[in-house]
Scaffold this motif. Structure first.
Motif, short mmCIF file in Angstrom:
data_model
loop_
_atom_site.label_atom_id
_atom_site.label_comp_id
_atom_site.label_asym_id
_atom_site.label_seq_id
_atom_site.Cartn_x
_atom_site.Cartn_y
_atom_site.Cartn_z
N UNK A 196 21.92 66.19 -8.98
CA UNK A 196 21.31 64.86 -9.06
C UNK A 196 20.23 64.69 -8.00
N UNK A 197 20.46 65.21 -6.81
CA UNK A 197 19.47 65.14 -5.74
C UNK A 197 18.22 65.92 -6.14
N UNK A 198 18.40 67.12 -6.64
CA UNK A 198 17.26 67.97 -7.01
C UNK A 198 16.49 67.38 -8.19
N UNK A 199 17.18 66.69 -9.08
CA UNK A 199 16.48 66.05 -10.20
C UNK A 199 15.50 65.00 -9.70
N UNK A 200 15.80 64.37 -8.57
CA UNK A 200 14.88 63.39 -7.98
C UNK A 200 13.61 64.05 -7.44
N UNK A 201 13.72 65.30 -6.99
CA UNK A 201 12.61 65.97 -6.33
C UNK A 201 11.82 66.90 -7.25
N UNK A 202 12.16 66.97 -8.53
CA UNK A 202 11.47 67.90 -9.45
C UNK A 202 9.96 67.64 -9.47
N UNK A 203 9.57 66.38 -9.51
CA UNK A 203 8.14 66.05 -9.61
C UNK A 203 7.35 66.40 -8.36
N UNK A 204 8.01 66.53 -7.22
CA UNK A 204 7.31 66.79 -5.97
C UNK A 204 7.26 68.26 -5.59
N UNK A 205 8.04 69.09 -6.27
CA UNK A 205 8.04 70.53 -5.99
C UNK A 205 6.98 71.19 -6.87
N UNK A 206 6.11 72.03 -6.28
CA UNK A 206 5.03 72.64 -7.05
C UNK A 206 5.54 73.55 -8.17
N UNK A 207 4.71 73.75 -9.18
CA UNK A 207 5.04 74.64 -10.30
C UNK A 207 5.25 76.06 -9.78
N UNK A 208 6.18 76.77 -10.41
CA UNK A 208 6.44 78.16 -10.07
C UNK A 208 7.34 78.36 -8.87
N UNK A 209 7.83 77.30 -8.27
CA UNK A 209 8.68 77.40 -7.08
C UNK A 209 10.14 77.50 -7.48
N UNK A 210 10.85 78.41 -6.82
CA UNK A 210 12.30 78.55 -7.02
C UNK A 210 13.01 78.10 -5.75
N UNK A 211 14.07 77.30 -5.92
CA UNK A 211 14.84 76.77 -4.80
C UNK A 211 16.31 77.10 -5.02
N UNK A 212 16.95 77.72 -4.01
CA UNK A 212 18.39 77.99 -4.06
C UNK A 212 19.04 77.24 -2.91
N UNK A 213 20.07 76.46 -3.23
CA UNK A 213 20.80 75.70 -2.21
C UNK A 213 22.22 76.25 -2.12
N UNK A 214 22.57 76.72 -0.92
CA UNK A 214 23.92 77.21 -0.66
C UNK A 214 24.69 76.14 0.08
N UNK A 215 25.79 75.70 -0.50
CA UNK A 215 26.62 74.67 0.11
C UNK A 215 27.57 75.31 1.12
N UNK A 216 27.65 74.74 2.29
CA UNK A 216 28.57 75.18 3.33
C UNK A 216 29.83 74.32 3.27
N UNK A 217 30.93 74.76 3.89
CA UNK A 217 32.19 74.01 3.80
C UNK A 217 32.08 72.54 4.21
N UNK A 218 31.19 72.20 5.13
CA UNK A 218 31.05 70.80 5.56
C UNK A 218 30.50 69.90 4.44
N UNK A 219 29.91 70.49 3.42
CA UNK A 219 29.37 69.68 2.31
C UNK A 219 30.48 69.04 1.48
N UNK A 220 31.69 69.56 1.60
CA UNK A 220 32.81 69.01 0.83
C UNK A 220 33.13 67.58 1.22
#
Length: 116
Positions: free
Chosen positions: A67-91
């Motif tokens: 849901x967070x990334x869906x908010x930022x789709x329009x602001x990220x340039x074309x052709x960009x790949x983003x990987x988010x790794x969640x750490x245990x504190x994200x729980x």
């Protein structure tokens, strides 16, 4: 939610972004970004290990990050790949703190303004 063209689906793509991309870390997330020259929509991928928690907790974290990334789709340039790794504190993190972490890392790693 993220449409199919906005998702990383192949393991090769995940490995490439994590190994060759630039990173930004925090207490809850590690974000890797790899800019490409392709004329395609930006793609997002998520890595949530069992260290984060049970399946219910992991899926909750994944849904919040999507849901967070869906908010930022329009602001990220074309052709960009983003990987988010969640750490245990994200729980135990709420939506606002996850959003703030993603916004901070995207502002740092993605050229151009990303709204916070």
């Amino acid at each position: 939610m993220l449409a199919r063209p906005n998702r990383l689906t192949r393991g090769v793509d995940y490995r490439q972004v994590v190994r060759r991309g630039t990173r930004c870390g925090g207490p809850r997330l590690i974000t890797s970004v790899l800019a490409g020259a392709d004329q395609r929509a930006p793609r997002f991928g998520f890595i949530i290990s069992k260290q984060v928690g049970t399946a219910v907790v992991r899926n909750t974290v994944r849904r919040r990050l999507k849901a967070v990334c869906a908010e930022f789709i329009d602001t990220v340039p074309e052709g960009t790949d983003v990987v988010i790794r969640a750490l245990p504190a994200s729980a135990t993190a709420d939506f606002a703190s996850l959003r703030a972490d993603v916004a901070r890392c995207l502002n740092r790693l993605v050229p151009g303004p990303v709204r916070a």
